[in-house]
Design an enzyme around this catalytic site. Sequence first.
Site, PDB file in Angstrom:
ATOM      1  N   CYS A  35      -2.709   7.022 -33.161  1.00 10.21           N
ATOM      2  CA  CYS A  35      -3.972   7.560 -32.647  1.00 10.21           C
ATOM      3  C   CYS A  35      -4.134   7.301 -31.146  1.00 10.21           C
ATOM      4  O   CYS A  35      -4.973   7.900 -30.501  1.00 10.21           O
ATOM      5  CB  CYS A  35      -5.165   6.933 -33.349  1.00 10.21           C
ATOM      6  SG  CYS A  35      -5.302   7.410 -35.052  1.00 10.21           S
ATOM      7  N   CYS A 105     -14.353   5.427 -27.475  1.00 17.22           N
ATOM      8  CA  CYS A 105     -13.982   4.021 -27.267  1.00 17.22           C
ATOM      9  C   CYS A 105     -15.116   3.095 -27.693  1.00 17.22           C
ATOM     10  O   CYS A 105     -14.881   2.033 -28.269  1.00 17.22           O
ATOM     11  CB  CYS A 105     -13.633   3.772 -25.802  1.00 17.22           C
ATOM     12  SG  CYS A 105     -12.203   4.703 -25.246  1.00 17.22           S
TER      13      CYS A 105
END
Lengths: 275, 392
Positions: A35, A105
């Site tokens: 990922c 994030c």
Amino acid sequence: MWDYTEKVRDHFLNPRNVGVVENANGVGEVGSLSCGDALKLTIRVSDNDIIEDAKFQTFGCASAIASSSALTEMVKGLDLNEAAKITNDDIAEFLGGLPKEKIHCSVMGRDGLERAIADFRGEVVKETQGNVVCECFGVTDLEIERAVKEDNLTTIDEIIHHLKAGGGCGKCHDDIEAIIHRVRGEATMEIIKPVRMSNMQKIKLIESTLEREIKPALQKDRGDIELVDVVGNKVYVRLQGSCATCSKSQITLKNHVEAKLRELVTQELIVEEVK
Amino acid sequence: MRTIYLDNNATTRIADEVLEEMIPALTNLYGNPSSMHHKGAEAGAPLALARERVASLLGALPEEILFTSCGTESDSTAIHAALIANPDKKHIITTMVEHPAVKTYCEDLEKKGYRVTYVPVDRKGRIDLNTLYANLSKDTAIVSVMWANNESGTIFPVEEIAKKVKAAGAVFHTDAVQAVGKVDINLADSAIDMLSLSGHKLHAPKGVGALYIRKGTRFAPFLMGGHQEMGRRAGTENHSSIIALGRACTLAAEKMDEENTRVKDLRDRLEKSLLESIPNSFVNGDLENRLPNTCSISFEYVEGESILLMMNEFGICASSGSACTSGSLEPSHVLRAMGIPFTAAHGTIRFSLSIDNTDEDIDTVIECLPGIIHTLRQMSPFWAEAMAAQGK
């Protein structure tokens, strides 16, 4: 180059709490090598439910590292129930904001924390148990549903920025679209309809329904619609773009535009086209 | 802080000699080259010289050179021209590792009814020639294969491919944006029909490119509405930049040896030292057939954007094939086509040198990078796992 804040830079170049907590009693792992980012968060919770220590290991870009570092600073010393309330927005805010493409994030930070707390409590995070929709990044339908609801997302791009879902091969875009539609559909049903609307309220609600529910669908087919006037319960609209020259425009007008306005504004409305 | 610029495949600094020749064009030579007066003539003369200079670097004739606004325009023009000139043919062959200028245009053509074959590459980035040749047919209008890949630096055997393509009756185009100035090119002796180049990759300014069109190649203009470039590309010329491109081409010819000796040595030293000092690292591309200035190197278990930003703290400019730098979420299509494992694809850095680079530049990278990779690996959950698995 990304427009990172000084705080992001600081937490990236001088990350706090890197490593693994000794005698950790909660571990949260998110992401993977394929990922492109991953976080392993370890926490030690005291007998009275205080997070005594938190450390992270992160593989990822500057904002992933900064988000992880920020997260550990935010949770240390917090009561578990308080920590559980931390959202991705809180993490982004702590860092003075993140570029929109990097929101995922902060979501990774939130997910890591959630999983560490669940691990401590011997529970499993519900969202990870759903059906995988995005194969590229292993994102489930429940995770997408939650993001649409909690972060008020409306487009595929927003989903990509938040969860990365749909950011790979793109094959799942229809499925994601369907989830957005389903969840948003439910959400729009919750619009509180005033029992007796003033004309002003009615016009405003017609306008917002057109903007939010009707225009995007027409624009997808390169059409558009413009509100011309509202007289009593008659809504005069002008079809534009490809809708204006489409043989099925009257069907669109009655089955889609009128039906939606009746559903979300008031049953008495009649939609008429102005050429 | 000193800048150590090692991103020359992205763009280059305008060379001093090039800038110097540009200045008159930006000041005194303001006439329109198409005008019938002395200011026009005065502007036209250096334009003709520039055309000769570009042609000379490529081993072409001046009339075979068409000036464009960039490499991307050259690529689009070439493919468009081949398709318009051969309206009955509906098939295109290209590779899986082309620059987006070709790749995205081809993907768009697929939506418009063209059939496109994307030829795969192997782990070293070498093109599968058998697949390419097997797909050539009477329906193939154009084959477009880059001369050298911008990420891996791998050089493709375009002259050999061009001969086979010609024999099959299709047009051959090559995007030589990265190769011009680094690889010997002599189009007079080749079967290449069209070739794209870009100014800012060879120390000329951004915003100018050229397309070579072999004499006799059927052509249709992409931009219409003027007689410039012999009716093949309408629009008033980017005069000063074309003059700069001309000078950049003579400079490239002068410096080609240096590119292939001094610059190549710097690249080799950088590569060798990094491989020695950083465990779990490897170089990508075809080491036997590679641009002399390009180094694509992967560091396992760390992510590219982080490496770039930490290097930036030391003034080092490079680029990465990782997802995060581009805003996309997956590693570059080139690294994926090459099958670089995921443990390393996200941590791939491209250093691309130029004649501007010095020993000192390379020393700085060799000094800083091992520490950066070490710091990031200490932070990476996968590094600890990998080391534990290896019993370290």
